[in-house]
Design an enzyme around this catalytic site. Structure first.
Site, PDB file in Angstrom:
ATOM      1  CG  HIS A  78       4.286   1.053   3.521  1.00 57.72           C
ATOM      2  ND1 HIS A  78       3.767   2.204   2.963  1.00 57.72           N
ATOM      3  CD2 HIS A  78       3.430   0.726   4.531  1.00 57.72           C
ATOM      4  CE1 HIS A  78       2.682   2.564   3.611  1.00 57.72           C
ATOM      5  NE2 HIS A  78       2.446   1.675   4.562  1.00 57.72           N
ATOM      6  NE  ARG A  98      -6.387  -2.227   1.574  1.00 58.38           N
ATOM      7  CZ  ARG A  98      -7.301  -1.349   1.987  1.00 58.38           C
ATOM      8  NH1 ARG A  98      -7.971  -0.649   1.092  1.00 58.38           N
ATOM      9  NH2 ARG A  98      -7.540  -1.190   3.261  1.00 58.38           N
ATOM     10  CD  GLN A 106      -1.092  -0.249   3.735  1.00 55.60           C
ATOM     11  OE1 GLN A 106      -1.362   0.681   4.478  1.00 55.60           O
ATOM     12  NE2 GLN A 106      -1.582  -1.488   3.889  1.00 55.60           N
ATOM     13  CG  HIS A 162      -0.420   5.691   3.834  1.00 54.02           C
ATOM     14  ND1 HIS A 162      -1.514   4.869   3.830  1.00 54.02           N
ATOM     15  CD2 HIS A 162       0.495   5.087   4.637  1.00 54.02           C
ATOM     16  CE1 HIS A 162      -1.277   3.814   4.610  1.00 54.02           C
ATOM     17  NE2 HIS A 162      -0.063   3.932   5.099  1.00 54.02           N
ATOM     18  CD  GLU A 188       1.798   3.555   8.166  1.00 48.20           C
ATOM     19  OE1 GLU A 188       0.593   3.854   8.221  1.00 48.20           O
ATOM     20  OE2 GLU A 188       2.198   2.438   7.807  1.00 48.20           O
TER      21      GLU A 188
END
Length: 383
Positions: free
Chosen positions: A251, A270, A92, A94, A129
């Site tokens: 990642h 995804r 995926q 972001h 993240e």
């Protein structure tokens, strides 16, 4: 301050034992993938005063601090998790903040329900993240140099990979990575599935650095994400090592237990290793087609013993305190909201005693003294 009651999410990739063992409970036999600590509407923590979102909404300035509210609005800007993977998560990426806002507004204007399977943007926020390993941890992160992937493909001797090898060796890197990932995700699925099966068999035969891709293929036979995963660095973290993931970096976590901290968002594009929706055109808009390093992030020890994992974002700040009996009390008072998580031993936060897996929400400015013998992770904002 409030002791938190948190939701454990039973995603299929989760470990059946890791979280249960950490918190000292008997495994249920079902996957326990993530424990969420925060105010995300999908699984908000609860407190003796009510749900954490309701507590914050009742007096945002008191709970978050005026500076946090002015910067991020009347909401907790970060989400802390325990993450326990026993099989690969989806491959995926972001979006950055601008794309998240644009995509969210576009899908809202089209009337796409937030829980629709084909919805890409669940909110208007980005999702940087950080994952910090509690056990040995494996993941995939960021594109390796194109020539490195060409070498990896060439070693397999799979004829269908030859065009990708050629592109990776001859085209400018950004163009090469874009062309290969696009082809992997858009070629005829039956043809791609055969290529994946041949590639997986070659990886099984060769072992060594190819073993991880054979393992991924056993979980996702024929999935284009197996080939896409081979474009990325394979990363191994030791306990205490961390990995920071910025917008646009593809990642996937493969296995292990860790503490994860992110901005409060659920936006995921995804590209494989999942039965869920894959929007290839939107994914290709978001991915950053450039190679990058994938070195483990190690903490910087501050004068008071706090071990800080430095990242370039304002929404969150993760640090670790390793406490010992008899040491001076540590003052963690901060003019910003905090979530404190014990992962080892026993820690006292004010009058509260935390065992492994226990967490507490600390309002901005609340006097916060910690002591004991154990490990305490501290999540707060960095500005």
């Amino acid at each position: 301050m409030d002791l938190l009651t948190n939701t454990i999410r039973p995603y299929a990739w989760g470990s059946t034992t890791a979280i249960a063992e950490l918190i000292g409970e008997k495994p249920t036999g079902e996957p326990q993938a993530e424990m969420w600590m925060g105010a995300h509407p999908a699984a908000p923590s609860s407190t003796p005063r009510g749900s954490l979102p309701d507590v914050i909404a009742a007096d945002p300035d008191r709970e978050l601090g005026a500076r946090t509210v002015a910067r991020f609005g009347p909401r907790l800007p970060f989400l802390l998790k325990l993450l326990a993977a026993d099989r690969p998560l989806s491959l995926q990426v972001h979006p950055d903040l601008a794309r998240a806002r644009e995509g969210y507004e576009a899908e809202q204007s089209l009337g796409i329900a937030l829980d629709a399977p084909h919805r890409n943007y669940k909110d208007a926020n980005h999702k940087p993240e950080l994952i910090c390993a509690l056990t040995d941890f494996e993941g995939l992160c960021g594109f390796r140099p194109a020539t490195g992937t060409a070498d990896l493909f060439e070693e397999l001797g799979v004829p269908a990979l030859a065009p990708h090898v050629e592109a990776l060796r001859t085209l400018p890197e950004e163009e090469a990575l874009r062309q290969v990932l696009t082809a992997v995700l858009t070629d005829d699925r039956e043809t791609t599935a055969r290529t994946v099966d041949e590639t997986a068999a070659a990886c099984e035969r060769l072992g060594g650095r190819h073993e991880v891709y054979a393992r991924i293929a056993r979980h996702f036979p024929g999935d284009p994400g197996v080939l896409a995963s081979m474009l990325l660095h394979h990363v191994r973290l030791s306990p205490g090592d961390a990995l920071y993931l910025s917008a646009g970096v593809p990642h996937a976590y493969l296995r292990g237990l860790g503490v994860e901290l992110m901005s409060t968002s659920d936006n995921v594009l995804r590209c494989g290793l999942t039965p869920k929706h894959v929007d290839v055109p939107e994914l290709l808009r978001v991915v950053r087609f450039e190679s990058c390093g994938a070195d483990a992030l190690r903490p910087r020890t501050l004068p008071d013993g706090e071990e800080l994992y430095e990242t370039p974002v304002d929404e969150f700040r993760l640090s670790r305190h390793r406490l010992t009996d008899g040491a001076p009390v540590v003052d963690l008072t901060r003019p910003a909201p905090q979530v404190l998580l014990c992962t080892e031993g026993g820690v006292r936060v004010g009058e509260l005693k935390l065992a492994p897996g226990a967490s507490v929400f600390v309002p901005a400015g609340e006097r916060t003294e910690v002591s004991g013998s154990g490990t305490l992770f501290r999540a707060t904002v960095s500005c």
